[in-house]
Design an enzyme around this catalytic site. Structure first.
Site, PDB file in Angstrom:
ATOM      1  CD  GLU A 140      61.063 -11.504  51.834  1.00  0.00           C
ATOM      2  OE1 GLU A 140      62.188 -11.869  50.187  1.00  0.00           O
ATOM      3  OE2 GLU A 140      61.636 -11.607  52.481  1.00  0.00           O
ATOM      4  NE  ARG A 185      62.652 -18.288  53.993  1.00  0.00           N
ATOM      5  CZ  ARG A 185      63.888 -18.966  53.359  1.00  0.00           C
ATOM      6  NH1 ARG A 185      64.923 -17.476  53.355  1.00  0.00           N
ATOM      7  NH2 ARG A 185      64.371 -19.557  52.764  1.00  0.00           N
ATOM      8  CG  HIS A 228      65.137 -13.228  50.861  1.00  0.00           C
ATOM      9  ND1 HIS A 228      63.937 -13.836  51.097  1.00  0.00           N
ATOM     10  CD2 HIS A 228      66.319 -13.945  50.866  1.00  0.00           C
ATOM     11  CE1 HIS A 228      64.401 -14.976  51.140  1.00  0.00           C
ATOM     12  NE2 HIS A 228      64.922 -15.237  51.298  1.00  0.00           N
TER      13      HIS A 228
HETATM   14  N1  LIG Z   1      68.410 -14.978  53.933  1.00  0.00           N
HETATM   15  C1  LIG Z   1      68.732 -15.900  53.208  1.00  0.00           C
HETATM   16  O1  LIG Z   1      68.829 -15.885  51.849  1.00  0.00           O
HETATM   17  C2  LIG Z   1      68.576 -17.293  53.611  1.00  0.00           C
HETATM   18  C3  LIG Z   1      69.397 -17.856  53.332  1.00  0.00           C
HETATM   19  C4  LIG Z   1      70.090 -19.396  53.622  1.00  0.00           C
HETATM   20  C5  LIG Z   1      68.936 -20.386  55.122  1.00  0.00           C
HETATM   21  N2  LIG Z   1      67.593 -18.995  55.439  1.00  0.00           N
HETATM   22  C6  LIG Z   1      67.592 -19.114  56.401  1.00  0.00           C
HETATM   23  O2  LIG Z   1      67.752 -18.949  57.784  1.00  0.00           O
HETATM   24  C7  LIG Z   1      67.338 -20.203  58.675  1.00  0.00           C
HETATM   25  C8  LIG Z   1      68.885 -21.036  59.104  1.00  0.00           C
HETATM   26  O3  LIG Z   1      69.228 -22.109  58.890  1.00  0.00           O
HETATM   27  P1  LIG Z   1      69.972 -23.252  58.410  1.00  0.00           P
HETATM   28  O4  LIG Z   1      70.603 -23.952  57.210  1.00  0.00           O
HETATM   29  O5  LIG Z   1      71.113 -22.652  59.620  1.00  0.00           O
HETATM   30  O6  LIG Z   1      68.876 -24.067  59.420  1.00  0.00           O
HETATM   31  P2  LIG Z   1      69.127 -25.099  60.183  1.00  0.00           P
HETATM   32  O7  LIG Z   1      68.055 -26.047  59.869  1.00  0.00           O
HETATM   33  O8  LIG Z   1      70.389 -25.509  60.053  1.00  0.00           O
HETATM   34  O9  LIG Z   1      69.365 -24.526  61.053  1.00  0.00           O
HETATM   35  C9  LIG Z   1      68.276 -23.430  61.986  1.00  0.00           C
HETATM   36  C10 LIG Z   1      68.065 -23.960  63.756  1.00  0.00           C
HETATM   37  O10 LIG Z   1      67.007 -23.553  64.360  1.00  0.00           O
HETATM   38  C11 LIG Z   1      66.979 -24.051  65.135  1.00  0.00           C
HETATM   39  N3  LIG Z   1      64.982 -23.535  65.519  1.00  0.00           N
HETATM   40  C12 LIG Z   1      64.248 -23.589  65.683  1.00  0.00           C
HETATM   41  N4  LIG Z   1      62.785 -23.307  66.210  1.00  0.00           N
HETATM   42  C13 LIG Z   1      63.665 -22.443  66.943  1.00  0.00           C
HETATM   43  C14 LIG Z   1      63.247 -21.213  67.677  1.00  0.00           C
HETATM   44  N5  LIG Z   1      61.564 -21.428  67.948  1.00  0.00           N
HETATM   45  N6  LIG Z   1      64.152 -20.508  68.645  1.00  0.00           N
HETATM   46  C15 LIG Z   1      65.247 -20.895  68.687  1.00  0.00           C
HETATM   47  N7  LIG Z   1      65.632 -22.559  67.489  1.00  0.00           N
HETATM   48  C16 LIG Z   1      64.923 -22.070  66.668  1.00  0.00           C
HETATM   49  C17 LIG Z   1      66.910 -25.273  64.799  1.00  0.00           C
HETATM   50  O11 LIG Z   1      66.972 -26.138  66.010  1.00  0.00           O
HETATM   51  C18 LIG Z   1      67.618 -25.511  63.999  1.00  0.00           C
HETATM   52  O12 LIG Z   1      69.294 -25.541  65.109  1.00  0.00           O
HETATM   53  C19 LIG Z   1      66.179 -20.810  58.728  1.00  0.00           C
HETATM   54  O13 LIG Z   1      64.801 -19.597  58.582  1.00  0.00           O
HETATM   55  C20 LIG Z   1      66.458 -20.213  56.792  1.00  0.00           C
HETATM   56  O14 LIG Z   1      65.114 -20.246  55.815  1.00  0.00           O
HETATM   57  C21 LIG Z   1      67.677 -17.545  55.072  1.00  0.00           C
END
Ligand SMILES: NC(=O)c1ccc[n+]([C@@H]2O[C@H](COP(=O)([O-])OP(=O)(O)OC[C@H]3O[C@@H](n4cnc5c(N)ncnc54)[C@H](O)[C@@H]3O)[C@@H](O)[C@H]2O)c1
Length: 314
Positions: free
Chosen positions: A262, A233, A279
């Site tokens: 954005e 994000r 994005h």
């Molecule tokens: N670019 C895009 O279009 C897009 C699309 C989907 C998801 N995302 C983003 O990608 C990220 C991951 O998505 P996901 O589906 O794997 O989520 P998820 O919830 O499965 O995994 C997130 C992980 O981050 C860990 N975490 C939380 N705080 C942390 C920190 N300070 N340091 C390290 N690890 C930490 C959690 O323990 C968890 O294992 C999210 O931020 C989501 O919003 C972006």
């Protein structure tokens, strides 16, 4: 009697399957898909009889949730539920569902494509060829290098799985995980400082938080010549710090899909060893179709009382 509103800006554009599912359910439905995000006025009008809304990123604030008196479920097409007032939804007994697993592969593929493109200096060399300039720049393998994944959830794990044939060393920093839970993917859990110090590529996939996971001071802790990728994000990395680290050549490049503000049109756009995408990490046709199918299935399963407690966001 249930009634479904499809409030997505586009629906069944690439594949008829989500529409076929809806028709086959026998549940009355309305499709409000004009190619543009539905406005608040349109939503209040089109949604007044809906018991279930298949939702995009349009806001569901307290006013909207209070006005839609028949609503019992919002089935979001995508992961993010930031636009939904979850507290009010919970108070009103409105179930919120999403499609958290579908985008994982698309984001993981984009991350890995950035590792390779940045390592091979692809953007600069392809642009040079576009200008009929024969310019051969230094480049690196991904194979054999150390990849540091910050945040080892769905996407982080998929990246590790996809990278298996490339013989990379994978370090993981995730304060919410135990050592045993990362081992089966050949990864090693370390603290963030170790990850920054030892990784050739640092890839950020942590859950959204209010403080950046890569702060201004963290860039100097990274290896000289390392690459940074952020597909989590905007706001999860300090953008000014990144700009300085690349301009000073401490970092060799970066790949970003998300930005603090954005649409982004700031100074990182001017750096040729940076690859930016708008994005749209999840915006593949295959992912869109899979998300539409899943959120329509969720809506139908909700009307049949088949949704389990652990599937509900609220
Ligand atoms: N670019 C895009 O279009 C897009 C699309 C989907 C998801 N995302 C983003 O990608 C990220 C991951 O998505 P996901 O589906 O794997 O989520 P998820 O919830 O499965 O995994 C997130 C992980 O981050 C860990 N975490 C939380 N705080 C942390 C920190 N300070 N340091 C390290 N690890 C930490 C959690 O323990 C968890 O294992 C999210 O931020 C989501 O919003 C972006």
């Amino acid at each position: 009697m249930d009634n479904i509103l499809i409030a997505l800006s586009t629906f069944a554009e690439f594949d008829a399957k989500p529409l076929e599912l809806l028709k086959a359910s026998g549940i009355p439905y309305t499709i409000h898909s004009t190619g543009k995000r539905i406005t608040k006025e349109e939503l209040l009008q089109a949604g007044k009889n809906a018991t279930v809304i298949v939702a995009g990123v349009e806001p569901y604030d307290a006013e909207v949730l209070s006005a839609l008196t028949n609503l019992r479920c919002i089935s979001r097409c995508g992961v993010g539920v930031d636009a939904i007032d979850l507290e009010t939804a919970s108070e009103k007994g409105i179930t919120v569902l999403n499609t958290p697993d579908v985008p994982t592969i698309a984001v993981a593929e984009l991350a890995i494509s950035l590792y390779f493109s940045l390592s091979r200096n692809l953007r600069v060399q392809a642009n040079s060829m576009g200008n009929k300039k024969w310019e051969r720049l230094e480049s690196h393998l991904v194979s054999g290098r150390t990849i540091g994944i910050i945040g080892f959830g769905r996407i982080g794990r998929k990246i590790a799985e996809f990278l298996k044939p490339f013989n990379v060393k994978i370090l993981v920093a995730d304060p919410f995980l135990a050592k045993e839970s990362v081992g089966n993917l050949g990864a090693t859990l370390v603290d963030k400082e170790t990850l920054l110090r030892e990784s050739d590529i640092v890839s950020v996939h942590a859950a959204k938080s209010n403080t950046p996971v890569i702060g201004a001071d963290d860039y100097s802790r990274m290896k000289k010549g390392a690459l940074l990728v952020n597909l989590s994000r905007g706001g999860m990395i300090d953008e000014d710090g990144l700009l300085k680290a690349i301009r000073s050549k401490h970092l060799a490049g970066a790949g970003l899909d998300v930005f603090a503000k954005e649409p982004y049109n700031g100074p990182l756009c001017d750096l040729e060893n940076v690859i930016l995408t708008p994005h749209n990490a999840t915006s593949t046709v295959e992912t869109r179709v899979a998300m539409e199918v899943e959120c329509v299935e969720n809506a139908i399963r909700f009307t049949k009382g088949l949704v389990t407690a652990d599937e509900k966001v609220v």
